[in-house]
Design an enzyme around this catalytic site. Structure first.
Site: not given
Length: 186
Positions: A16, A38, A46
């Protein structure tokens, strides 16, 4: 290869970071996906969101904001039984609501891209971060954007979520100076 300090040794985090995080993003569908992800990040790592990303893409019709804006209450309620995603009723319903608001912004401004990037004069704010722990979780600008989006009817858009979105979508460059991706890298 030196990466930003927040990147853990998990392969999903490295991929990522190396391929997406902090790159200026201008595609409305990709912006919508990132925006939605988000909103789900609050309260979890995350990495957890990234592990569930494929499932989110499936249940939210590849983050096609027009299709998501038409999802029924029944469809959203059914998602509460889907363990492959983060099950939070408020955020699930907010995803549909935010798709509806997203479409309104597109109609008014031509694209969400043009709208969101106008807050940074259409070019990334280039920070010179020595270490990720030296960054704030929110800024006056993220507070302003969150306030503006709330006025427009968006849900789950606090200043911390917005700043994280700004970092991820490349509106701000918060790659550490020594990170291989940072254009400031000496």
């Amino acid at each position: 290869m030196k990466r930003c300090g927040w990147v853990k040794k998990q392969k999903i985090d490295m991929i990522y970071h190396d391929t997406e995080w902090g790159r200026p993003l201008h595609d409305d569908q990709a912006l919508f996906e990132l925006f939605c992800l988000e909103t789900y990040q609050s309260g979890v790592s995350w990495s957890t969101v990234l592990h569930k990303r494929q499932a989110f893409n499936q249940v939210f019709k590849k983050f096609d904001f027009t299709k998501v804006s038409h999802m029924t209450d029944e469809e959203l309620e059914t998602l509460m039984f889907d363990s492959s995603i983060i099950r939070h009723r408020g955020k699930l319903f907010a995803t549909r609501n935010n798709a509806q608001q997203f479409l309104k912004i597109q109609k008014e401004f031509g694209s969400f891209d043009d709208y969101i990037w106008s807050f940074v004069n259409h070019k990334p704010i280039n920070h010179k971060i020595s270490h990720y722990q030296n960054t704030s979780s929110q800024t006056p600008l993220s507070k302003h954007i969150a306030k503006e989006l709330k006025k427009r009817g968006f849900k789950y858009v606090g200043p911390t979520m917005i700043y994280s979105f700004m970092q991820a979508a490349g509106l701000v460059n918060d790659h550490e100076v020594e990170c291989f991706f940072n254009p400031n890298h000496i």
